[in-house]
Write an enzyme that holds these catalytic residues in place. Sequence first.
Site, PDB file in Angstrom:
ATOM      1  N   LYS A  76       0.843  -1.204   0.000  1.00 55.50           N
ATOM      2  CA  LYS A  76       0.000   0.000   0.000  1.00 55.50           C
ATOM      3  C   LYS A  76       0.875   1.249   0.000  1.00 55.50           C
ATOM      4  CE  LYS A  76      -3.898   1.961   2.660  1.00 55.50           C
ATOM      5  NZ  LYS A  76      -4.766   1.782   3.851  1.00 55.50           N
ATOM      6  N   SER A 151      -9.801   1.536   2.831  1.00 55.24           N
ATOM      7  CA  SER A 151      -8.936   2.324   1.989  1.00 55.24           C
ATOM      8  C   SER A 151      -7.851   1.515   1.277  1.00 55.24           C
ATOM      9  CB  SER A 151      -8.245   3.408   2.826  1.00 55.24           C
ATOM     10  OG  SER A 151      -7.383   2.815   3.783  1.00 55.24           O
ATOM     11  N   SER A 175     -10.075  -0.709   7.022  1.00 56.32           N
ATOM     12  CA  SER A 175      -9.430  -0.537   5.713  1.00 56.32           C
ATOM     13  C   SER A 175      -8.663  -1.741   5.184  1.00 56.32           C
ATOM     14  CB  SER A 175      -8.477   0.662   5.751  1.00 56.32           C
ATOM     15  OG  SER A 175      -9.203   1.854   5.712  1.00 56.32           O
TER      16      SER A 175
END
Lengths: 485, 95
Positions: A76, A151, A175
């Site tokens: 990420k 997210s 997330s």
Amino acid sequence: MSEIIKKNLSEIIELIKKKEIKSEELAQLYIDEANKSKKLNSFITTCFDNTIKKAKEFDKKPNSASLLPGIPLAVKDLFCTNGFRTTAGSKMLENFVPNYESTVTENLWKEGAILLGKLNCDEYAMGSSNETSYFGNVINPIAKNTVPGGSSGGSASALAANLTPATIGTDTGGSIRQPASFTGTVGLKPTYGLCSRWGIVAFASSLDQAGPMTKSVKDCAIMLEAMAGFDKKDSTSIDKKKENYSKNLKPNIKGLKIGIPKEYRVENMPKEIDELWNKGKSILKDLGANLIDITLPHTKYALPTYYIVAPAEASSNLARYDGVKYGYRSSQGKDLIGMYENTRSEGFGDEVKRRILIGTYVLSSGYYDAYYLKAQKVRQLIKKDFDENFAKVDAILTPSTPSSAFKIGEKTNDPISMYLNDIFTVPVNLAGLPAISVPAGLDKKGYPLGLQLIGKTLDEQNILNIAYAFEKNCNFNNEIKKWWL
Amino acid sequence: MSIDKEKIIHISKLARISIDSKKSDSLAKDLTSIFKFIEQLNEINTDKIEPLSSILNTPLRTREDKVDDGKIRDKILKNSPKKNEEFFVVPKVIE
């Protein structure tokens, strides 16, 4: 050869160890697949030349004793990577190249993993659909025009599309677990303090935790083992011995007490979610677990509490983006204050601004007691609900999300309906507990759905074991058609 | 609590984010609905409850007050949008 990228991480590690494939060949397979899959928009930055260079170095001196020998991994884009752009999905950090490495990624490289690239995410991890990223929406490989959740949406999408054998995300209110549920993958949020926050772009510091996202529970145990560990650079890092989650993974759950909280049967929940939850209960019961009805009476107050605590912490954390030390700077503004105001106005997206304003307001003079202090008191009650029940049960089983993946644009005009996505995941962050989302079935559209297992503080091994037993008996099959190729 | 345009302008000043007039209308609408949602918390009596500021049971660790890195001035300056020799440059400030 191209079948290899469909394999689980644990199988690929075996291939490397048995020298059936070289790290360089493996890296090239993922690079080719990523190049063919740009439509999904899961990557913000790639560093393939460096991946190949590092893979060649590994092949010259292979160390198969490490946990992730020569394994290419995309992560990420919230983890700072030394020498590689780290954007947090924001225009503010579009050109930010850290000159230090986050502890969690450093731990992965020490175990032999190699960086493939940085994966798209909601701006500063604020979002539940990956639609707030400055670098555009990410597509869920399960269907066109469908969000991957957020997210950690780029992480979930890349993993489900076989662009990385495993990945890592961060979870402040769901997330990791929500996108895992939306893409038919496994996602674990560890106990607060198990993985270091050092070098991760901060959102809400009392809630943020990094964790693995993988294709199987065994892979999840391997990744967690590689990431976790005490770090003196994070003042909230827990000082404890490293655990061998993968070695100790056992699918034996006989006699365990599993709590079923009645408050997670929410109004207007699709029947399919309820049916899936029942399926989960019966699988665990058949494996010898005892199901116990429990009550977590403050569950409905978790989201309102979260939407005070998280924006308050975010407004403080994001005060650092002032256009002076790093990041974007506006050329507008006649004085210093004007430069600050324009930099932050042009550099942040709408959702981030909204949350900064909420946070600024609840912390402002005259409102602190009514909002922030009140929320901290309710947070205490939410934690107490869990503490009391964990005296009676070993783990708690709930759905991961109140729906399956939705269409792009479906919820962007109504912040509350977007926030409600995290209704089952947020309480865990407020209480600092570990929880894992495991794929459990498909809805009638054929979209995956997950179930969540919540554990006691630092009881990751236990929820991994239950998830492992569940996975073996659930027969979940999520063959994704590669429509984007 | 309803959040009006004036309040949005006040908060955005505090947060150092310039917001134009059209944006402040839609933000007022969003924040009003969010605060209505948040205010469900008023249903609970919390008079005798201690606030929870950290979920860790131990106090934050402190370290010895000693420089352990240092000599990284150039590294720190490298990402600055505007610099001059060893300084960050900001618009002129005269009080």
